[in-house]
Design a protein around this motif. Structure first.
Motif, PDB file in Angstrom:
ATOM      1  N   SER A 143      54.680  33.068  -2.589  1.00  0.00           N
ATOM      2  CA  SER A 143      55.186  34.252  -1.912  1.00  0.00           C
ATOM      3  C   SER A 143      56.091  35.017  -2.866  1.00  0.00           C
ATOM      4  CB  SER A 143      55.987  33.850  -0.670  1.00  0.00           C
ATOM      5  OG  SER A 143      55.168  33.238   0.283  1.00  0.00           O
ATOM      6  N   ASP A 144      56.386  36.249  -2.491  1.00  0.00           N
ATOM      7  CA  ASP A 144      57.405  37.008  -3.226  1.00  0.00           C
ATOM      8  C   ASP A 144      58.757  36.475  -2.761  1.00  0.00           C
ATOM      9  OD1 ASP A 144      59.069  38.800  -4.451  1.00  0.00           O
ATOM     10  OD2 ASP A 144      57.924  40.576  -3.890  1.00  0.00           O
ATOM     11  N   ASN A 145      59.119  35.318  -3.298  1.00  0.00           N
ATOM     12  CA  ASN A 145      60.284  34.585  -2.806  1.00  0.00           C
ATOM     13  C   ASN A 145      61.596  35.321  -3.023  1.00  0.00           C
ATOM     14  OD1 ASN A 145      59.224  31.944  -1.774  1.00  0.00           O
ATOM     15  ND2 ASN A 145      58.321  31.915  -3.811  1.00  0.00           N
ATOM     16  N   TYR A 146      61.732  35.942  -4.164  1.00  0.00           N
ATOM     17  CA  TYR A 146      62.963  36.695  -4.435  1.00  0.00           C
ATOM     18  C   TYR A 146      63.136  37.791  -3.387  1.00  0.00           C
ATOM     19  CZ  TYR A 146      66.503  39.270  -7.119  1.00  0.00           C
ATOM     20  OH  TYR A 146      67.661  39.913  -7.512  1.00  0.00           O
ATOM     21  N   HIS A 147      62.041  38.493  -3.087  1.00  0.00           N
ATOM     22  CA  HIS A 147      62.108  39.589  -2.118  1.00  0.00           C
ATOM     23  C   HIS A 147      62.427  39.082  -0.711  1.00  0.00           C
ATOM     24  CE1 HIS A 147      61.590  43.657  -0.782  1.00  0.00           C
ATOM     25  NE2 HIS A 147      60.597  43.353   0.035  1.00  0.00           N
ATOM     26  N   ALA A 148      62.022  37.846  -0.410  1.00  0.00           N
ATOM     27  CA  ALA A 148      62.363  37.257   0.893  1.00  0.00           C
ATOM     28  C   ALA A 148      63.881  37.199   1.060  1.00  0.00           C
ATOM     29  CB  ALA A 148      61.748  35.868   1.020  1.00  0.00           C
ATOM     30  N   GLY A 149      64.569  36.778   0.003  1.00  0.00           N
ATOM     31  CA  GLY A 149      66.038  36.743   0.052  1.00  0.00           C
ATOM     32  C   GLY A 149      66.642  38.129   0.153  1.00  0.00           C
ATOM     33  N   VAL A 150      66.051  39.072  -0.562  1.00  0.00           N
ATOM     34  CA  VAL A 150      66.514  40.465  -0.510  1.00  0.00           C
ATOM     35  C   VAL A 150      66.396  41.008   0.911  1.00  0.00           C
ATOM     36  CG1 VAL A 150      66.036  42.831  -1.284  1.00  0.00           C
ATOM     37  CG2 VAL A 150      66.002  40.948  -2.938  1.00  0.00           C
ATOM     38  N   LEU A 151      65.255  40.767   1.559  1.00  0.00           N
ATOM     39  CA  LEU A 151      65.030  41.275   2.916  1.00  0.00           C
ATOM     40  C   LEU A 151      66.060  40.715   3.902  1.00  0.00           C
ATOM     41  CD1 LEU A 151      61.133  41.130   3.241  1.00  0.00           C
ATOM     42  CD2 LEU A 151      62.558  43.178   3.040  1.00  0.00           C
ATOM     43  N   CYS A 152      66.372  39.430   3.784  1.00  0.00           N
ATOM     44  CA  CYS A 152      67.369  38.828   4.674  1.00  0.00           C
ATOM     45  C   CYS A 152      68.749  39.455   4.444  1.00  0.00           C
ATOM     46  CB  CYS A 152      67.434  37.321   4.460  1.00  0.00           C
ATOM     47  SG  CYS A 152      65.970  36.431   5.018  1.00  0.00           S
ATOM     48  N   ALA A 153      69.116  39.648   3.178  1.00  0.00           N
ATOM     49  CA  ALA A 153      70.416  40.249   2.868  1.00  0.00           C
ATOM     50  C   ALA A 153      70.494  41.687   3.371  1.00  0.00           C
ATOM     51  CB  ALA A 153      70.665  40.196   1.365  1.00  0.00           C
ATOM     52  N   GLN A 154      69.439  42.441   3.185  1.00  0.00           N
ATOM     53  CA  GLN A 154      69.433  43.832   3.637  1.00  0.00           C
ATOM     54  C   GLN A 154      69.567  43.919   5.153  1.00  0.00           C
ATOM     55  OE1 GLN A 154      65.761  45.225   1.894  1.00  0.00           O
ATOM     56  NE2 GLN A 154      66.785  46.013   0.062  1.00  0.00           N
ATOM     57  N   ASN A 155      68.864  43.046   5.853  1.00  0.00           N
ATOM     58  CA  ASN A 155      68.965  43.051   7.309  1.00  0.00           C
ATOM     59  C   ASN A 155      70.381  42.716   7.754  1.00  0.00           C
ATOM     60  OD1 ASN A 155      68.689  41.341  10.071  1.00  0.00           O
ATOM     61  ND2 ASN A 155      67.161  42.985   9.992  1.00  0.00           N
ATOM     62  N   MET A 156      70.988  41.722   7.116  1.00  0.00           N
ATOM     63  CA  MET A 156      72.358  41.341   7.443  1.00  0.00           C
ATOM     64  C   MET A 156      73.316  42.500   7.219  1.00  0.00           C
ATOM     65  SD  MET A 156      74.815  38.625   5.479  1.00  0.00           S
ATOM     66  CE  MET A 156      74.903  39.774   4.087  1.00  0.00           C
ATOM     67  N   MET A 157      73.179  43.200   6.082  1.00  0.00           N
ATOM     68  CA  MET A 157      74.089  44.295   5.755  1.00  0.00           C
ATOM     69  C   MET A 157      73.926  45.480   6.718  1.00  0.00           C
ATOM     70  SD  MET A 157      73.684  43.970   1.604  1.00  0.00           S
ATOM     71  CE  MET A 157      75.031  45.005   1.044  1.00  0.00           C
ATOM     72  N   ASN A 158      72.722  45.636   7.240  1.00  0.00           N
ATOM     73  CA  ASN A 158      72.505  46.679   8.245  1.00  0.00           C
ATOM     74  C   ASN A 158      73.104  46.314   9.600  1.00  0.00           C
ATOM     75  OD1 ASN A 158      71.102  48.425   6.539  1.00  0.00           O
ATOM     76  ND2 ASN A 158      69.124  47.484   7.008  1.00  0.00           N
ATOM     77  N   ARG A 159      73.236  45.017   9.837  1.00  0.00           N
ATOM     78  CA  ARG A 159      73.763  44.536  11.126  1.00  0.00           C
ATOM     79  C   ARG A 159      75.280  44.481  11.157  1.00  0.00           C
ATOM     80  NH1 ARG A 159      70.526  40.040  14.308  1.00  0.00           N
ATOM     81  NH2 ARG A 159      72.617  39.906  15.181  1.00  0.00           N
ATOM     82  N   MET A 160      75.892  44.126  10.028  1.00  0.00           N
ATOM     83  CA  MET A 160      77.346  43.918  10.020  1.00  0.00           C
ATOM     84  C   MET A 160      77.979  44.480   8.749  1.00  0.00           C
ATOM     85  SD  MET A 160      77.070  39.714   9.642  1.00  0.00           S
ATOM     86  CE  MET A 160      77.395  39.583  11.360  1.00  0.00           C
ATOM     87  N   GLN A 161      79.180  44.993   8.892  1.00  0.00           N
ATOM     88  CA  GLN A 161      79.861  45.644   7.767  1.00  0.00           C
ATOM     89  C   GLN A 161      80.493  44.644   6.809  1.00  0.00           C
ATOM     90  OE1 GLN A 161      82.617  48.450   9.516  1.00  0.00           O
ATOM     91  NE2 GLN A 161      80.999  49.946   9.929  1.00  0.00           N
TER      92      GLN A 161
ATOM     93  N   VAL B 196      51.981  36.601  -2.910  1.00  0.00           N
ATOM     94  CA  VAL B 196      51.653  37.024  -1.543  1.00  0.00           C
ATOM     95  C   VAL B 196      52.884  37.690  -0.932  1.00  0.00           C
ATOM     96  CG1 VAL B 196      50.880  36.251   0.723  1.00  0.00           C
ATOM     97  CG2 VAL B 196      50.021  35.116  -1.343  1.00  0.00           C
ATOM     98  N   PRO B 197      52.756  38.910  -0.402  1.00  0.00           N
ATOM     99  CA  PRO B 197      53.925  39.617   0.156  1.00  0.00           C
ATOM    100  C   PRO B 197      54.547  38.876   1.339  1.00  0.00           C
ATOM    101  CG  PRO B 197      52.059  41.115  -0.112  1.00  0.00           C
ATOM    102  CD  PRO B 197      51.535  39.723  -0.321  1.00  0.00           C
ATOM    103  N   VAL B 198      55.834  39.142   1.574  1.00  0.00           N
ATOM    104  CA  VAL B 198      56.549  38.601   2.735  1.00  0.00           C
ATOM    105  C   VAL B 198      56.935  39.748   3.662  1.00  0.00           C
ATOM    106  CG1 VAL B 198      57.429  36.555   1.558  1.00  0.00           C
ATOM    107  CG2 VAL B 198      58.731  38.680   1.458  1.00  0.00           C
ATOM    108  N   THR B 199      57.173  39.413   4.925  1.00  0.00           N
ATOM    109  CA  THR B 199      57.512  40.410   5.933  1.00  0.00           C
ATOM    110  C   THR B 199      58.735  39.947   6.717  1.00  0.00           C
ATOM    111  OG1 THR B 199      55.156  40.888   6.199  1.00  0.00           O
ATOM    112  CG2 THR B 199      56.639  41.741   7.888  1.00  0.00           C
ATOM    113  N   MET B 200      59.682  40.842   6.921  1.00  0.00           N
ATOM    114  CA  MET B 200      60.869  40.491   7.701  1.00  0.00           C
ATOM    115  C   MET B 200      60.564  40.596   9.186  1.00  0.00           C
ATOM    116  SD  MET B 200      63.897  39.460   6.949  1.00  0.00           S
ATOM    117  CE  MET B 200      65.054  38.750   8.134  1.00  0.00           C
ATOM    118  N   ILE B 201      60.794  39.489   9.900  1.00  0.00           N
ATOM    119  CA  ILE B 201      60.599  39.470  11.352  1.00  0.00           C
ATOM    120  C   ILE B 201      61.960  39.313  12.033  1.00  0.00           C
ATOM    121  CG2 ILE B 201      59.497  38.311  13.297  1.00  0.00           C
ATOM    122  CD1 ILE B 201      57.329  37.341  11.424  1.00  0.00           C
ATOM    123  N   THR B 202      62.279  40.244  12.910  1.00  0.00           N
ATOM    124  CA  THR B 202      63.541  40.233  13.652  1.00  0.00           C
ATOM    125  C   THR B 202      63.249  40.550  15.122  1.00  0.00           C
ATOM    126  OG1 THR B 202      63.984  42.582  13.340  1.00  0.00           O
ATOM    127  CG2 THR B 202      64.736  41.097  11.589  1.00  0.00           C
TER     128      THR B 202
END
Length: 316
Positions: free
Chosen positions: A137-155, A297-303
């Motif tokens: 998988s695009d493992n590095y991007h998986a971590g990026v997606l989780c961090a981006q989602n967190m930063m959008n949720r909380m300051q 293989v691409p990853v997708t953020m599921i929330t």
């Protein structure tokens, strides 16, 4: 020279040329062979992700009338090396490996010397010359997606990392997360623990961390089983206002995204594609066709925002 001697000379020359071509094109040919045997060893079968990969891989191989020998080293690198040496002794036609420790898989040298093609699945090895193809998988991007989602949720957030540092894929996910937040002082990593991606190891590790820190807001877990271990620890100590991220897209975690406010999301992988791609590319290698050194293989953020678009009872 009479005709008989000429014919003999032509035959000898033809044989020499055929041998030279065989040397040039490599040792992955299996002429006249109607039944192929492959070996597969995963870091553990105590993870549904690898079960799904193996099921798809086996299905593709058995469709062709061939055989897959599967071994489970149970997170023991010495066992995994022994299993690969066993495959070499059995003279399998190809090896699929999910490395436990990318720097200690010395048995791949024996497989390479024996001319057996090797496909690494989900994680690479330190010496990539020893493998023919990596499917991950695009493992590095998986971590990026989780961090981006967190930063959008909380300051701001105090963060705990659950890691498996000896595995390249797991380390890349954590690195992607860390790199995304590193220039913003509002997000602080206050603790971390190694858990080998196992629920039963993540839970006590997280319980210990929760007893030391009362100000945790976020847990970034390397995979869904360790995220489930973190959730179990949080619930066992009746902690509040902590959200958990995973990587995988397991049915269990997708169901919890809908049910539990503590599960923020998962960066979903596709083990079904892993198994299919691994089989198809192994046959291409044996047919002397070119394959990419790395297939990502691409990853997708599921929330909670998009969970209704996914099947929570199966893998993607």
């Amino acid at each position: 020279m009479d005709e008989r001697n000429k014919k003999a000379l032509y035959i000898i020359m033809g044989l020499i040329i055929a041998m030279l071509l065989g040397t040039i094109y490599g040792s992955y040919l299996t002429p006249q062979k109607t039944h192929l045997t492959f070996g597969a060893t995963y870091m553990t079968m105590n993870n549904p992700f690898y079960e799904v990969i193996n099921n798809e891989l086996k299905k593709e191989i058995e469709k062709k009338g061939d055989e897959l020998i599967v071994r489970n080293p149970e997170l023991d690198i010495d066992k995994q090396n022994e299993q690969i040496e066993e495959f070499v002794t059995k003279k399998v036609d190809g090896i699929f490996v999910n490395p436990i420790d990318s720097s200690k898989l010395t048995s791949l040298e024996s497989a390479r010397e024996s001319g057996i093609p090797i496909i690494a699945i989900d994680a690479s090895v330190e010496n990539t010359d020893l493998i023919d193809c990596l499917i991950e998988s695009d493992n590095y991007h998986a971590g990026v997606l989780c961090a981006q989602n967190m930063m959008n949720r909380m300051q701001s957030a105090n963060i705990v990392l659950l890691k498996h540092s000896t595995v390249e894929s797991a380390a890349s996910r954590i690195q992607g997360f860390v790199d995304t937040i590193k220039n913003n002082s509002n997000y602080r990593i206050i603790d971390s623990a190694e858990c080998e991606g196992q629920l039963e190891r993540a839970m006590p590790a997280m319980q210990s961390i929760l007893k030391e820190h009362s100000n945790i807001n976020v847990v970034m877990a390397l995979n869904d089983p360790s995220a489930l271990g973190a959730l179990a620890a949080i619930e066992s100590l009746n902690c509040q206002d902590i959200i958990v991220y995973g990587v995988d897209g397991t049915p269990d975690l997708k169901s919890l995204i809908k049910q539990s406010p503590l599960i923020a999301g998962t960066a979903a992988q596709s083990p079904i594609k892993f198994g299919t791609l691994a089989a198809k590319n192994m046959y291409k290698i044996l047919e002397r066709k070119d394959v990419p050194k790395t297939i990502e293989v691409p990853v997708t953020m599921i929330t909670k925002d998009n969970i209704d678009s996914y099947n929570v009872k199966g893998w993607q």
